[in-house]
Write a protein that holds these residues in place. Sequence first.
Motif, PDB file in Angstrom:
ATOM      1  N   ASP A 201      -7.933   7.103   9.394  1.00  0.00           N
ATOM      2  CA  ASP A 201      -6.633   7.466   9.959  1.00  0.00           C
ATOM      3  C   ASP A 201      -5.470   7.187   9.019  1.00  0.00           C
TER       4      ASP A 201
ATOM      5  N   HIS B  47      -5.119   2.175   6.106  1.00  0.00           N
ATOM      6  CA  HIS B  47      -5.737   0.974   5.527  1.00  0.00           C
ATOM      7  C   HIS B  47      -4.836   0.268   4.496  1.00  0.00           C
TER       8      HIS B  47
ATOM      9  N   MET C 130     -16.978  -2.044   4.144  1.00  0.00           N
ATOM     10  CA  MET C 130     -16.692  -3.133   3.201  1.00  0.00           C
ATOM     11  C   MET C 130     -17.931  -3.981   2.886  1.00  0.00           C
TER      12      MET C 130
ATOM     13  N   ALA D 142      -9.344  -2.106  12.284  1.00  0.00           N
ATOM     14  CA  ALA D 142     -10.630  -2.800  12.189  1.00  0.00           C
ATOM     15  C   ALA D 142     -10.616  -3.863  11.096  1.00  0.00           C
ATOM     16  N   SER D 143      -9.922  -3.578   9.997  1.00  0.00           N
ATOM     17  CA  SER D 143     -10.044  -4.440   8.825  1.00  0.00           C
ATOM     18  C   SER D 143      -9.433  -5.822   9.024  1.00  0.00           C
TER      19      SER D 143
ATOM     20  N   GLY E  89     -18.578  -7.172  12.592  1.00  0.00           N
ATOM     21  CA  GLY E  89     -18.656  -5.708  12.618  1.00  0.00           C
ATOM     22  C   GLY E  89     -20.066  -5.139  12.720  1.00  0.00           C
TER      23      GLY E  89
ATOM     24  N   ASP F  51     -15.372   4.634   0.609  1.00  0.00           N
ATOM     25  CA  ASP F  51     -14.881   3.901   1.781  1.00  0.00           C
ATOM     26  C   ASP F  51     -13.667   3.041   1.404  1.00  0.00           C
TER      27      ASP F  51
ATOM     28  N   GLY G 120     -12.283   0.433   2.884  1.00  0.00           N
ATOM     29  CA  GLY G 120     -12.487  -1.014   3.043  1.00  0.00           C
ATOM     30  C   GLY G 120     -13.376  -1.582   1.947  1.00  0.00           C
TER      31      GLY G 120
ATOM     32  N   ASN H  30      -2.042  -1.388   6.402  1.00  0.00           N
ATOM     33  CA  ASN H  30      -2.548  -2.552   7.137  1.00  0.00           C
ATOM     34  C   ASN H  30      -2.682  -3.772   6.229  1.00  0.00           C
TER      35      ASN H  30
HETATM   36  P1  ADP Z   1      -9.106   1.286  11.164  1.00  0.00           P
HETATM   37  O1  ADP Z   1     -10.432   1.905  10.854  1.00  0.00           O
HETATM   38  O2  ADP Z   1      -9.084   0.647  12.532  1.00  0.00           O
HETATM   39  O3  ADP Z   1      -7.975   2.231  10.941  1.00  0.00           O
HETATM   40  P2  ADP Z   1      -8.606   0.103   8.576  1.00  0.00           P
HETATM   41  O4  ADP Z   1      -8.245   1.468   8.149  1.00  0.00           O
HETATM   42  O5  ADP Z   1      -7.634  -0.959   8.220  1.00  0.00           O
HETATM   43  O6  ADP Z   1      -8.903   0.057  10.154  1.00  0.00           O
HETATM   44  O7  ADP Z   1      -9.993  -0.323   7.928  1.00  0.00           O
HETATM   45  C1  ADP Z   1     -11.032   0.608   7.765  1.00  0.00           C
HETATM   46  C2  ADP Z   1     -12.173  -0.059   7.027  1.00  0.00           C
HETATM   47  O8  ADP Z   1     -12.763  -1.068   7.835  1.00  0.00           O
HETATM   48  C3  ADP Z   1     -13.302   0.868   6.689  1.00  0.00           C
HETATM   49  O9  ADP Z   1     -13.051   1.542   5.480  1.00  0.00           O
HETATM   50  C4  ADP Z   1     -14.508  -0.052   6.593  1.00  0.00           C
HETATM   51  O10 ADP Z   1     -14.693  -0.540   5.294  1.00  0.00           O
HETATM   52  C5  ADP Z   1     -14.120  -1.195   7.484  1.00  0.00           C
HETATM   53  N1  ADP Z   1     -14.907  -1.191   8.703  1.00  0.00           N
HETATM   54  C6  ADP Z   1     -14.722  -0.471   9.827  1.00  0.00           C
HETATM   55  N2  ADP Z   1     -15.649  -0.777  10.755  1.00  0.00           N
HETATM   56  C7  ADP Z   1     -16.454  -1.734  10.193  1.00  0.00           C
HETATM   57  C8  ADP Z   1     -17.578  -2.509  10.636  1.00  0.00           C
HETATM   58  N3  ADP Z   1     -18.085  -2.352  11.862  1.00  0.00           N
HETATM   59  N4  ADP Z   1     -18.118  -3.396   9.771  1.00  0.00           N
HETATM   60  C9  ADP Z   1     -17.606  -3.565   8.522  1.00  0.00           C
HETATM   61  N5  ADP Z   1     -16.546  -2.885   8.068  1.00  0.00           N
HETATM   62  C10 ADP Z   1     -15.975  -1.989   8.872  1.00  0.00           C
END
Ligand code: ADP
Length: 221
Positions: A35, A38, A131, A80-81, A122, A192, A194, A41
């Motif tokens: 979205d 990242h 990540m 998520a991060s 996660g 990716d 993260g 964030n």
């Molecule tokens: P969001 O996805 O809520 O927008 P961010 O964009 O800040 O949050 O972070 C996205 C990153 O989080 C992904 O690129 C991935 O590396 C990491 N991520 C998402 N879900 C998981 C998970 N279940 N376990 C480990 N890393 C995850």
Amino acid sequence: MSLGITWVRDWVTESARVVAEHRVELITLDREIGDGDHGENLDRGFSAVMAKLGDLPPDAVPGDALKLVATTLISTVGGASGPLLGTAYLKASVAVGKEPELDGAALVAMLTAARDGAVLRGKAEVGDKTMIDSWTPAVDAAAAALADGRNEVEILQAAADAAAAGAESTEPLIAHKGRASYLGERAIGHRDPGAQSSALIIRAAADTAAADFVPAAGSEN
Ligand code: ADP
Ligand code: MG
């Protein structure tokens, strides 16, 4: 030969700097398979960390600084991060305890606990395009370097190289966790975000350790 609070402060400071420097790159990566927030964030989170880093008492130990990063990321990073990295730093802080100086074994324990924290939170495995694809190779490389008798800087450099390769390895993958998992095959060909940011953070650990490192008394240079 060991790394203490000065190094952790420098690592956190360098992490904030590289996250800010790569903000747009991380946003772009997340725009491709997520979205697009990242970079925003993490930049918000590490800026908040930097605002609080000076509040640490003079007698703070590495674990105190890692805990500060954890609580700040958890409370300021949306997405998520935040909870994932926050849990990683929290478990890392527990792993190093009250030790004032971290030797190679402590660094490996710290990285392992960080990775385990993110996995606990996660539930991702290597190959899920997250990540964890940076963290797990970094942990494995650090453990191998320790077993090889490498010093602290070399251990972190091995971790950083493996994390960078791990981030690159996410490009051909389909995602099984996070927002990118909704894209199916359309995630193929994109790194990716993260995994990329975690690789930057682990590289920051190695770079600052190399800069701060004071060789043990009696060594040649
Ligand atoms: P969001 O996805 O809520 O927008 P961010 O964009 O800040 O949050 O972070 C996205 C990153 O989080 C992904 O690129 C991935 O590396 C990491 N991520 C998402 N879900 C998981 C998970 N279940 N376990 C480990 N890393 C995850
Ligand atoms: Mg996102």
